[in-house]
Every structure is written in C-alpha cells, then in structure tokens.
Motif scaffolding. Structure first.
Motif, PDB file in Angstrom:
ATOM      1  N   ASN A  59       3.497  -3.382   1.580  1.00 55.10           N
ATOM      2  CA  ASN A  59       2.678  -2.715   0.550  1.00 55.10           C
ATOM      3  C   ASN A  59       1.600  -1.776   1.089  1.00 55.10           C
ATOM      4  OD1 ASN A  59       4.015  -4.101  -1.625  1.00 55.10           O
ATOM      5  ND2 ASN A  59       2.821  -5.910  -1.069  1.00 55.10           N
TER       6      ASN A  59
ATOM      7  N   GLU B 131       9.617   0.556  -4.287  1.00 57.37           N
ATOM      8  CA  GLU B 131       8.193   0.889  -4.283  1.00 57.37           C
ATOM      9  C   GLU B 131       7.783   1.524  -5.613  1.00 57.37           C
ATOM     10  OE1 GLU B 131       6.022  -0.153  -1.848  1.00 57.37           O
ATOM     11  OE2 GLU B 131       7.848  -1.161  -1.201  1.00 57.37           O
TER      12      GLU B 131
ATOM     13  N   LYS C 217       7.230  -1.149  -8.162  1.00 54.18           N
ATOM     14  CA  LYS C 217       5.949  -1.833  -7.961  1.00 54.18           C
ATOM     15  C   LYS C 217       4.795  -1.030  -8.554  1.00 54.18           C
ATOM     16  CE  LYS C 217       7.152  -4.043  -3.570  1.00 54.18           C
ATOM     17  NZ  LYS C 217       6.788  -4.081  -2.132  1.00 54.18           N
TER      18      LYS C 217
END
Length: 157
Positions: A74, A146, A149
């Motif tokens: 992350n 990603e 997210k």
C-alpha cells in the motif's frame, strides 16, 4: 496540512479524528493529511459549529506517498486531489462544487531503478485498448487491485 497518524495504518486513529473535529470547529475548511505512507479515507462533512451555524469541511486523512521507493504493501498507491470550490465572501463560507481524485501508482522498472508515476485509470485504459501500454499482464492486475482499493476508500464520501 497535518503531519499525523500511524505509519502504514489504513484508517485514521482517534487522535486524527479528534483533531479533525477541533480544526473544523476553529475555522479550518480543508485538511490534507500526511505521514502514514498509505492512503487513508476522505470525509466530506457538514459541520455544526458551537454557535449553531453550519459549514462544509473536507478531510483527507492521508494522501499516501506521492513518489515512493518503499516496498511495503500500500505504500506505492496515492491520489491527486482536485477541488473545485466556491467562496462566499459575504458569509465567509466555502462550498465544495466538485471533489475529484486521480489514483496514481509509483511504478519501478524491474530492469532499471527508475520511478514513474502512473495515472492508474489512464494506464488501465491504455492497456485495455492496446494504446501504447508498456505494462505487463502482472502489472495490469496489480493496478486493477490498487484502483479497487482507492475506490473503496473514496467512493463512500
């Protein structure tokens, strides 16, 4: 701009939340947070002040790393925030007309230690349309994850 929060935590802690309330109640309209090295949520709020009046406020708890050589999970995903707002000078208030986020990813070439900022959505589009995309299938899958997210963090605002 607040330097706060716990490194690598994906959610704001109690101190960040308390400081957000304090800042909004004392005249702040927009808070950009940094320090955790990862994205944290944003909140667009209507705030009731102690005198009973209301105002809008926006907090982005953490924008993540704009450019990062970090390898922890992350830490390579961030976003660029674009705000369109109107200031109503006569009543000393602002309104948020539009809040736009552009998810980005710091890509590192496997062969070279070069860093490149990728606009995730544009890179995915280029790959899907076979339009000058220089990413692998593996990177494509990574960027799709990603993007999910980031959207999960921001679409609830």
């Amino acid at each position: 701009s607040m330097h706060w929060g716990e490194e690598y935590m994906l959610t704001p802690n109690d101190t960040q939340k308390e400081l957000t309330d304090f800042l909004f109640e004392n005249g702040v309209d927009i808070i950009f947070g940094n320090h955790p090295h990862v994205l944290q949520p944003l909140e667009h709020r209507n705030i009731t002040l102690p005198d009973g009046t209301t105002k809008e406020g926006l907090v982005i708890y953490s924008l993540g790393n704009l450019i990062s050589g970090q390898v922890r999970e992350n830490t390579r995903t961030s976003s660029i925030i674009t705000l369109k707002l109107t200031k109503k000078a006569a009543i000393n208030k602002i309104t948020f007309d539009e809040i736009i986020y552009t998810p980005i990813y710091t890509y590192t070439s496997p062969k070279y230690k070069n860093y490149k900022i990728l606009d995730i959505q544009q890179t995915l589009y280029n790959f899907e349309s076979k339009n000058n995309s220089n990413i692998s299938n593996e990177t494509y899958q990574l960027l799709q994850n990603e993007l999910k997210k980031v959207n999960n963090l921001y679409l609830s605002y």
